[in-house]
Scaffold this active site. Structure first.
Site, PDB file in Angstrom:
ATOM      1  N   ASP A  95      51.954  32.177  28.962  1.00 49.81           N
ATOM      2  CA  ASP A  95      51.057  31.210  29.582  1.00 49.81           C
ATOM      3  C   ASP A  95      49.787  31.091  28.741  1.00 49.81           C
ATOM      4  O   ASP A  95      49.190  32.093  28.343  1.00 49.81           O
ATOM      5  CB  ASP A  95      50.685  31.663  30.994  1.00 49.81           C
ATOM      6  N   HIS A 140      58.355  26.903  32.252  1.00 45.62           N
ATOM      7  CA  HIS A 140      57.249  27.254  33.132  1.00 45.62           C
ATOM      8  C   HIS A 140      56.735  25.991  33.821  1.00 45.62           C
ATOM      9  O   HIS A 140      55.568  25.621  33.731  1.00 45.62           O
ATOM     10  CB  HIS A 140      56.135  27.951  32.347  1.00 45.62           C
ATOM     11  N   ASP A 159      54.890  36.506  38.419  1.00 46.58           N
ATOM     12  CA  ASP A 159      56.058  35.657  38.146  1.00 46.58           C
ATOM     13  C   ASP A 159      56.697  35.962  36.797  1.00 46.58           C
ATOM     14  O   ASP A 159      57.742  35.395  36.470  1.00 46.58           O
ATOM     15  CB  ASP A 159      55.684  34.178  38.250  1.00 46.58           C
ATOM     16  N   HIS A 160      56.094  36.872  36.040  1.00 45.83           N
ATOM     17  CA  HIS A 160      56.657  37.275  34.755  1.00 45.83           C
ATOM     18  C   HIS A 160      57.086  38.741  34.728  1.00 45.83           C
ATOM     19  O   HIS A 160      57.670  39.181  33.734  1.00 45.83           O
ATOM     20  CB  HIS A 160      55.644  37.038  33.637  1.00 45.83           C
ATOM     21  N   HIS A 217      52.796  38.707  29.696  1.00 40.49           N
ATOM     22  CA  HIS A 217      51.626  39.172  30.447  1.00 40.49           C
ATOM     23  C   HIS A 217      52.095  39.729  31.780  1.00 40.49           C
ATOM     24  O   HIS A 217      53.291  39.731  32.084  1.00 40.49           O
ATOM     25  CB  HIS A 217      50.595  38.060  30.617  1.00 40.49           C
ATOM     26  N   HIS A 265      44.709  32.841  28.192  1.00 40.60           N
ATOM     27  CA  HIS A 265      45.101  32.708  29.590  1.00 40.60           C
ATOM     28  C   HIS A 265      44.050  33.417  30.441  1.00 40.60           C
ATOM     29  O   HIS A 265      43.050  33.923  29.911  1.00 40.60           O
ATOM     30  CB  HIS A 265      46.500  33.301  29.783  1.00 40.60           C
ATOM     31  N   HIS A 321      51.246  38.925  35.030  1.00 40.68           N
ATOM     32  CA  HIS A 321      51.279  38.165  36.271  1.00 40.68           C
ATOM     33  C   HIS A 321      52.648  38.337  36.935  1.00 40.68           C
ATOM     34  O   HIS A 321      53.673  38.459  36.261  1.00 40.68           O
ATOM     35  CB  HIS A 321      51.003  36.687  36.009  1.00 40.68           C
TER      36      HIS A 321
END
Length: 305
Positions: free
Chosen positions: A212, A270, A67-68, A63, A141, A65
């Site tokens: 996530d 994670h 942090d990814h 995805h 998510h 976000h």
């Protein structure tokens, strides 16, 4: 194949953990690397783990976000500084094309290799060749997030050369027929069956790498009977309400999915920055109360599939 974690923290990096990224090392199978998620400083983590950007074949993002994905521009543009670059495929939820094109444009950067971007909007097979198949399914998510099921196809039976030599059957033009399992007549008159001189079919491995998510049916389907399941475990079970509210899972959630899917092995990742490496034993023991074959990932930990 081996799976190496480059980052295992949720949301933001810590002194002990970088944010989400992992490399599926397929150099033995196809001479390439597959990257799953690309949090910030992923390219630095790859250097430390001695993975070359030039070997990257496919990048899968779960995805968008930060942090990814915040490490992606650096990976893509640094790869352009290398010579003789092969094409690269980027598979991610819709919106990734706009992100890449915008960053390249406003930073006055460039790519020197063909980049094939595949935007995901629904479940389906996202990659397949004669060696591997990758299926993506939408998880649950706060934003569109996909999990991936990677299937290594069975390796066909091969001729057992040692067994042929033991039977005093020397190499000849009939080897190709024997390899296909056909019956042939040798020069000395013997009639032999190819199936009697073939090795067993080697079963391919299966793994699931989930993004996530809160517990959902798609997770169970992707993880069904896999050799290795990678599942987020952002919080301990005491904080399950907080985890679910933010679209995440706990140690018990991850272990329950592994058990329901009949996975052979669970690797949790994670992990919330609230936990230090000293908390790993507590988190693993909590998950083991539901699914015994559980481990927790740390940065640069490598797991054989």
């Amino acid at each position: 194949m081996n799976l190496t974690f480059l980052g295992t923290s949720a949301g933001s990096p810590t002194a002990e953990r970088n944010v989400s990224s992992m490399v599926l090392d397929l150099r033995q199978e196809r001479g390439k690397l597959w990257l799953f998620d690309c949090g910030e400083t992923t390219q630095m983590q790859m250097q430390k783990a001695k993975f070359s950007l030039a070997k990257l074949e496919i990048i899968f993002l779960t995805h968008l976000h930060g942090d990814h994905v915040f490490g992606l521009p650096g990976v893509l543009t640094s790869r352009s500084l290398m010579q003789n670059q092969s094409p690269l495929t980027l598979i991610a939820p819709k919106g990734i094309k706009q992100l890449v094109e915008t960053v390249i444009e406003i930073s006055y950067s460039w790519l020197t290799y063909p980049l094939n971007i595949i935007e995901l909007e629904e479940n389906g097979i996202v990659f397949e060749d004669n060696q591997f198949q990758v299926e993506a399914k939408l998880l649950k998510h706060r934003v569109p997030c996909f999990g991936y099921r990677i299937i290594e196809k069975d390796l066909p039976a091969q001729l057992d050369i040692d067994k042929l030599k033991q039977a005093n059957i020397q190499a000849g033009s009939y080897y190709s027929d024997l390899k296909k399992g056909k019956t042939v007549t040798l020069d000395d008159g013997r009639i032999i069956r190819g199936v009697d001189y073939q090795s067993k079919v080697k079963k391919g491995k299966k793994l699931a790498i989930l993004g996530d998510t809160i517990p959902c049916q798609a997770s169970i389907e992707l993880a069904n009977d896999v050799d290795l399941l990678v599942h987020e475990a952002t919080q301990e079970n005491a904080l399950k309400d907080k985890a679910l509210e933010r679209g995440h899972s706990t140690t018990i959630h991850a272990a329950t999915i592994a058990k329901q899917a009949k996975a052979k092995r669970l690797i949790m990742t994670h992990i919330s920055p609230r936990y230090s490496l000293n908390d790993n034993k507590k988190l693993v023991n909590e998950a083991k109360s539901v699914f015994v074959n559980t481990e927790i990932a740390t940065d640069f930990a490598s797991f054989h599939v």
